[in-house]
Design an enzyme around this catalytic site. Structure first.
Site, PDB file in Angstrom:
ATOM      1  N   SER A 187       0.829  -1.198   0.000  1.00 20.58           N
ATOM      2  CA  SER A 187       0.000   0.000   0.000  1.00 20.58           C
ATOM      3  C   SER A 187       0.870   1.257   0.000  1.00 20.58           C
ATOM      4  O   SER A 187       1.572   1.509  -0.959  1.00 20.58           O
ATOM      5  CB  SER A 187      -0.966  -0.041   1.183  1.00 20.58           C
ATOM      6  OG  SER A 187      -2.197   0.576   0.819  1.00 20.58           O
ATOM      7  N   LYS A 240     -21.728  17.219   8.809  1.00 19.14           N
ATOM      8  CA  LYS A 240     -20.608  17.525   9.689  1.00 19.14           C
ATOM      9  C   LYS A 240     -20.173  16.312  10.495  1.00 19.14           C
ATOM     10  O   LYS A 240     -19.013  16.180  10.871  1.00 19.14           O
ATOM     11  CB  LYS A 240     -20.996  18.678  10.635  1.00 19.14           C
ATOM     12  CG  LYS A 240     -19.906  19.100  11.595  1.00 19.14           C
ATOM     13  CD  LYS A 240     -18.664  19.571  10.861  1.00 19.14           C
ATOM     14  CE  LYS A 240     -17.582  19.988  11.847  1.00 19.14           C
ATOM     15  NZ  LYS A 240     -16.321  20.323  11.156  1.00 19.14           N
TER      16      LYS A 240
END
Length: 340
Positions: free
Chosen positions: A142, A194
């Site tokens: 990765s 949010k």
């Protein structure tokens, strides 16, 4: 030789010191210095002397990749991004260094820190024109592979775990369990999105779409980097190779993710060949007082694998995802699935 009484006394002093440290820490910020830190600038140790006048520098990167200090006991740990840049700068300013071996042993880390390191290596190459060889150890997955894509040549051991080209953002929700025991959490937010990813709310389709969009964006950035570094991978195989799976070093060679299977000595020869030199000393950069005895030595500060350990009291501070901030990761972790 210490007696059993002396050893018990020493153990009690260590435990008492740690107990005092934890007690004081609970009262507020604590700073403790044991001895003078002294000059902590990197030192250069020659581990193979070939009297050639030139040098090939090994730069080690191990453990999780993130932009923050790794955990350490009674001292400030190293920041992996800072340490890499510091070593690259030392290799840049050393006129004897003609090439670099970037020795990688990492499952990856945060998206931004991986990209920061990639950019630093690319900048080093642009400024110096010194070749960089990526040598993959146990794991180069990765974000570690993302970083390796900045090199001029990739070499893996046959047993290296390579690949895991993908992105993950791990979320968890306690909402269901909280409802069962009568706990209700309510956040007052400035907008409906949010609290995306909050463990205290159930993820909505809109929240999931927002996170998916970011994951796809970071994934596309990753595969673009791989395309640039590995143009020889056939187009009809590229999607399968970059779907998050991992390969052994030998299989990574077959699919085109690395250039060859080899070891540190092969990487040394490749570095000299690309630099156009026949002989060179092999050197390692490290902090003062760190013992470097052979080509297989790795800095205990930079490795970050074992964490901090005090054997007498068995206090261990192992590195894990919990030590880094929440966010998006180029990371291989077999215990959690990739979202892309």
């Amino acid at each position: 030789m210490r007696s059993a009484t002396d050893n018990r006394g020493l153990m009690m002093k260590v435990i008492a010191l740690l107990s005092l440290t934890l007690t004081l820490a609970a009262c507020g910020p604590l700073t403790m210095t044991i001895g003078a830190p002294g000059d902590q600038r990197l030192q250069t140790t020659v581990i193979e002397n070939h009297a050639g006048g030139n040098r090939v520098a090994i730069i080690d990167l191990s453990g999780l990749i993130y932009n923050g200090n790794k955990p350490a006991l009674l001292r400030q740990g190293e920041n992996p991004v800072n340490l890499l840049q510091e070593k690259l700068e030392k290799a840049r300013t050393d006129e004897k260094v003609k090439a670099v071996i970037l020795r990688l042993n990492t499952p990856g880390g945060t998206v931004t820190a991986s990209d920061m390191m990639y950019r630093e290596v690319m900048r080093f190459k642009t400024r110096t024109h010194k070749p960089v060889i990526a040598l993959m150890m146990d794991i180069t997955a990765s974000g570690g592979y993302y970083l390796a894509c900045a090199s001029d040549e990739m070499i893996a051991y046959p047993t290296t775990v390579v690949g895991s080209i993908g992105v993950i953002v791990q979320t968890i929700s306690f909402k269901g369990a909280m409802n069962k025991i009568g706990i209700d959490a309510e956040a007052i937010t400035s907008g409906p999105n949010k609290d995306v990813g909050s463990p205290l709310v159930k993820m909505t389709d809109e929240h999931r779409a927002i996170l998916r969009s970011l994951v796809d964006d970071f994934y596309n950035r990753f595969v673009d980097i791989v395309r640039q570094a590995r143009p020889e991978i056939p187009a009809d195989q590229f999607a399968r190779i970059t779907d998050g799976r991992v390969f052994s070093g030998e299989d990574a060679l077959k699919v085109g993710l690395v250039d060859r299977v080899g070891d540190i000595h092969d990487a040394f020869e490749a570095a000299k060949t690309r630099a156009g030199i026949r002989n060179a000393d092999l050197v390692i950069y490290h902090r003062p007082l760190e013992y470097v005895g052979s080509v297989y030595a790795q800095s205990s500060v930079s490795s970050g694998n074992a964490g901090t350990q005090i054997n007498l009291a068995q206090f261990n501070f192992a590195e894990s995802l919990n030590d880094s901030s929440a966010g998006f990761y180029y990371l291989w972790d077999p215990t959690i699935p990739f979202t892309r």
